[in-house]
Design a protein around this motif. Structure first.
Motif, mmCIF file in Angstrom:
data_model
loop_
_atom_site.group_PDB
_atom_site.id
_atom_site.type_symbol
_atom_site.label_atom_id
_atom_site.label_comp_id
_atom_site.label_asym_id
_atom_site.label_seq_id
_atom_site.Cartn_x
_atom_site.Cartn_y
_atom_site.Cartn_z
ATOM 1 N N ALA A 220 13.810 12.697 -10.264
ATOM 2 C CA ALA A 220 15.092 12.208 -9.757
ATOM 3 C C ALA A 220 15.010 10.722 -9.412
ATOM 4 O O ALA A 220 15.949 9.951 -9.691
ATOM 5 C CB ALA A 220 15.510 13.015 -8.527
ATOM 6 N N VAL A 221 13.887 10.314 -8.825
ATOM 7 C CA VAL A 221 13.698 8.896 -8.497
ATOM 8 C C VAL A 221 13.673 8.060 -9.781
ATOM 9 O O VAL A 221 14.285 6.987 -9.851
ATOM 10 C CB VAL A 221 12.396 8.694 -7.691
ATOM 11 N N ARG B 78 0.825 -1.212 0.000
ATOM 12 C CA ARG B 78 0.000 0.000 0.000
ATOM 13 C C ARG B 78 0.858 1.260 0.000
ATOM 14 O O ARG B 78 0.563 2.228 -0.709
ATOM 15 C CB ARG B 78 -0.927 -0.015 1.209
ATOM 16 N N THR B 79 1.930 1.239 0.780
ATOM 17 C CA THR B 79 2.826 2.393 0.848
ATOM 18 C C THR B 79 3.509 2.618 -0.492
ATOM 19 O O THR B 79 3.586 3.758 -0.978
ATOM 20 C CB THR B 79 3.876 2.196 1.952
ATOM 21 N N ALA B 80 3.984 1.514 -1.099
ATOM 22 C CA ALA B 80 4.640 1.617 -2.405
ATOM 23 C C ALA B 80 3.677 2.173 -3.445
ATOM 24 O O ALA B 80 4.043 3.020 -4.270
ATOM 25 C CB ALA B 80 5.170 0.254 -2.839
ATOM 26 N N GLY B 81 2.432 1.693 -3.407
ATOM 27 C CA GLY B 81 1.434 2.175 -4.355
ATOM 28 C C GLY B 81 1.137 3.653 -4.179
ATOM 29 O O GLY B 81 1.006 4.397 -5.159
ATOM 30 N N TRP B 82 1.030 4.090 -2.919
ATOM 31 C CA TRP B 82 0.766 5.500 -2.641
ATOM 32 C C TRP B 82 1.928 6.367 -3.131
ATOM 33 O O TRP B 82 1.717 7.393 -3.791
ATOM 34 C CB TRP B 82 0.554 5.689 -1.142
ATOM 35 N N LEU B 83 3.152 5.955 -2.824
ATOM 36 C CA LEU B 83 4.324 6.728 -3.239
ATOM 37 C C LEU B 83 4.442 6.771 -4.763
ATOM 38 O O LEU B 83 4.792 7.813 -5.330
ATOM 39 C CB LEU B 83 5.589 6.116 -2.641
ATOM 40 N N ALA B 84 4.154 5.645 -5.411
ATOM 41 C CA ALA B 84 4.302 5.578 -6.867
ATOM 42 C C ALA B 84 3.310 6.465 -7.593
ATOM 43 O O ALA B 84 3.520 6.818 -8.760
ATOM 44 C CB ALA B 84 4.160 4.133 -7.344
ATOM 45 N N GLU B 85 2.227 6.864 -6.914
ATOM 46 C CA GLU B 85 1.231 7.736 -7.532
ATOM 47 C C GLU B 85 1.485 9.222 -7.258
ATOM 48 O O GLU B 85 0.819 10.087 -7.829
ATOM 49 C CB GLU B 85 -0.177 7.375 -7.033
ATOM 50 N N ARG B 86 2.442 9.532 -6.377
ATOM 51 C CA ARG B 86 2.696 10.943 -6.044
ATOM 52 C C ARG B 86 3.272 11.693 -7.247
ATOM 53 O O ARG B 86 4.070 11.147 -8.008
ATOM 54 C CB ARG B 86 3.690 11.060 -4.872
ATOM 55 N N ARG B 87 2.899 12.942 -7.343
ATOM 56 C CA ARG B 87 3.380 13.816 -8.417
ATOM 57 C C ARG B 87 4.211 14.925 -7.769
ATOM 58 O O ARG B 87 3.685 16.006 -7.477
ATOM 59 C CB ARG B 87 2.203 14.367 -9.224
ATOM 60 N N THR C 224 17.173 7.719 -11.190
ATOM 61 C CA THR C 224 17.953 6.775 -10.389
ATOM 62 C C THR C 224 17.563 5.338 -10.716
ATOM 63 O O THR C 224 18.423 4.456 -10.862
ATOM 64 C CB THR C 224 17.748 7.045 -8.889
ATOM 65 N N PHE C 225 16.267 5.079 -10.843
ATOM 66 C CA PHE C 225 15.758 3.750 -11.172
ATOM 67 C C PHE C 225 16.263 3.316 -12.545
ATOM 68 O O PHE C 225 16.703 2.171 -12.728
ATOM 69 C CB PHE C 225 14.229 3.776 -11.141
ATOM 70 N N VAL C 226 16.193 4.202 -13.513
ATOM 71 C CA VAL C 226 16.658 3.901 -14.870
ATOM 72 C C VAL C 226 18.133 3.533 -14.861
ATOM 73 O O VAL C 226 18.562 2.561 -15.505
ATOM 74 C CB VAL C 226 16.398 5.104 -15.810
ATOM 75 N N ALA C 227 18.939 4.297 -14.126
ATOM 76 C CA ALA C 227 20.375 4.035 -14.057
ATOM 77 C C ALA C 227 20.672 2.724 -13.329
ATOM 78 O O ALA C 227 21.517 1.932 -13.769
ATOM 79 C CB ALA C 227 21.086 5.195 -13.371
ATOM 80 N N LYS D 149 7.912 8.007 -24.491
ATOM 81 C CA LYS D 149 8.451 9.201 -23.838
ATOM 82 C C LYS D 149 9.761 8.801 -23.180
ATOM 83 O O LYS D 149 9.772 7.996 -22.263
ATOM 84 C CB LYS D 149 7.453 9.746 -22.823
ATOM 85 N N SER D 150 10.871 9.351 -23.661
ATOM 86 C CA SER D 150 12.187 8.857 -23.273
ATOM 87 C C SER D 150 12.848 9.612 -22.122
ATOM 88 O O SER D 150 13.877 9.182 -21.609
ATOM 89 C CB SER D 150 13.127 8.875 -24.483
ATOM 90 N N ARG D 151 12.264 10.743 -21.679
ATOM 91 C CA ARG D 151 12.874 11.530 -20.612
ATOM 92 C C ARG D 151 12.113 11.355 -19.301
ATOM 93 O O ARG D 151 10.880 11.280 -19.292
ATOM 94 C CB ARG D 151 12.884 13.014 -20.979
ATOM 95 N N ALA D 152 12.843 11.317 -18.205
ATOM 96 C CA ALA D 152 12.212 11.209 -16.890
ATOM 97 C C ALA D 152 11.226 12.343 -16.660
ATOM 98 O O ALA D 152 10.164 12.157 -16.057
ATOM 99 C CB ALA D 152 13.277 11.205 -15.794
ATOM 100 N N ALA D 153 11.560 13.520 -17.157
ATOM 101 C CA ALA D 153 10.707 14.698 -16.962
ATOM 102 C C ALA D 153 9.368 14.583 -17.693
ATOM 103 O O ALA D 153 8.453 15.374 -17.446
ATOM 104 C CB ALA D 153 11.441 15.953 -17.431
ATOM 105 N N ASP D 154 9.243 13.600 -18.581
ATOM 106 C CA ASP D 154 7.994 13.408 -19.318
ATOM 107 C C ASP D 154 6.925 12.704 -18.490
ATOM 108 O O ASP D 154 5.774 12.606 -18.925
ATOM 109 C CB ASP D 154 8.244 12.594 -20.587
ATOM 110 N N TYR D 155 7.294 12.194 -17.311
ATOM 111 C CA TYR D 155 6.370 11.396 -16.499
ATOM 112 C C TYR D 155 6.001 12.140 -15.217
ATOM 113 O O TYR D 155 6.876 12.585 -14.470
ATOM 114 C CB TYR D 155 6.996 10.043 -16.158
ATOM 115 N N ALA D 156 4.717 12.225 -14.958
ATOM 116 C CA ALA D 156 4.250 12.951 -13.774
ATOM 117 C C ALA D 156 4.379 12.126 -12.501
ATOM 118 O O ALA D 156 4.517 12.678 -11.409
ATOM 119 C CB ALA D 156 2.797 13.382 -13.961
ATOM 120 N N SER D 157 4.322 10.800 -12.618
ATOM 121 C CA SER D 157 4.432 9.925 -11.443
ATOM 122 C C SER D 157 5.297 8.725 -11.784
ATOM 123 O O SER D 157 5.531 8.416 -12.966
ATOM 124 C CB SER D 157 3.048 9.443 -10.991
#
Length: 300
Positions: free
Chosen positions: A47-48, A31-40, A51-54, A65-73
């Motif tokens: 940055a997260v 539940r915590t992971a799901g809540w965090l993964a939906e945060r914008r 880091t995950f991609v690297a 969409k190839s840039r991290a900045a393209d994703y809101a969550s």
């Protein structure tokens, strides 16, 4: 094809590691992971993702969409769609295709109603199918394929062949991690975990595609019903679908059918004498959605 093989007794360190997973508060973590993964959270979210991609060496060049900045969550990033053509679908009419990127956990014959989980462990089709004796009987001496999706993989799930949805069954359960280590050390792992069973009619008979939940797999969705969980029911839920008319769900070979928000496992079941599995699908083999899973049994 895999067969049940003797497996050495686990070491003290392996037993300790397994015991730790038994003690984890699975639902709270998920539940915590799901809540965090939906945060914008803007820059922090980006940055997260970077880091995950690297960390997992994810190929973002194949994403729409190839840039991290393209994703809101983070979830939006995790179920990122790929560019057209990134996963060519094998067009041979008699060929079924792999449903997901990942690695083969196990594949082979459902002998005496049992599927191989990992070396030294098996489980029954009846347990996996939530006690549905009639459905389990349809796969007696049939074939199965279990695909493990790691965090680095593309997490949308597609259809091996053209099919009409007959039933969807949500089965509540545990949320153990489904990584290869725990598959080797937790008995009946896939039959104990939360899962979504999708039963399809195909030109060669009944096919089942099962999306298995796991720790931090915050939700499973389908293209016809949206997010199935959360909320998480404490009882088995079932949906029936007509073959024709309003409410019918028909999907083409290679078409998307669902997605995991954080990683897990897909299990496919096929009736006896319906298909021949691709001989390269040995345990541990890397697989990519759209490549050959096998061919119809009556193919030349």
């Amino acid at each position: 094809m895999s067969e049940l093989r003797p497996y050495p007794a686990p070491t003290y360190r392996q037993r300790l590691k397994t015991a730790f997973h038994y003690l984890l508060p699975q639902l709270a973590i998920t539940r915590t992971a799901g809540w965090l993964a939906e945060r914008r959270w803007g820059v922090l979210t980006h940055a997260v993702i970077k880091t995950f991609v690297a960390c997992y060496q994810i190929n973002m060049a194949e994403a729409q969409k190839s840039r991290a900045a393209d994703y809101a969550s983070f979830n939006e990033f995790f179920i990122r769609p790929l560019k057209d053509g990134a996963r060519p679908i094998n067009a041979e009419p008699q060929t079924l295709v792999l449903p997901a990127d990942g690695r083969v956990s196990e594949a082979g014959v459902i002998e005496a109603g049992r599927l191989i989980q990992a070396k030294g462990h098996d489980f029954t089709a009846l347990e996996l199918l939530a006690g549905d004796e009639a459905l389990a009987a349809e796969f007696s001496d049939g074939l199965f394929l279990t695909t493990y999706l790691s965090p680095r993989d593309y997490h949308r799930v597609h259809m091996p062949c053209a099919a009409a949805l007959r039933r969807m069954v949500y089965v509540p359960g545990e949320l153990y991690s489904v990584n290869p280590f725990l598959a080797q050390h937790i008995p009946n792992l896939f039959a104990r975990n939360e899962r979504l069973i999708c039963v399809f009619d195909t030109e060669f008979g009944t096919m089942v595609q099962i999306l298995v939940g796991a720790t931090v797999t915050a939700s499973i969705s389908t293209v016809w019903a949206g997010i199935i969980n959360p909320p998480r029911s404490k009882s088995v839920l079932q949906w029936l679908y007509p073959a024709e008319g309003e409410g019918a769900v028909r999907l083409a070979k290679g078409q998307e059918m669902g997605a995991f928000r954080l990683g897990s496992t897909v299990i496919n079941l096929f009736p006896q004498n319906s298909i021949r599995l691709n001989g390269s699908l040995a345990a541990g083999a890397p697989v990519r959605m759209g490549e050959a899973l096998g061919v119809r049994a009556d193919a030349g």
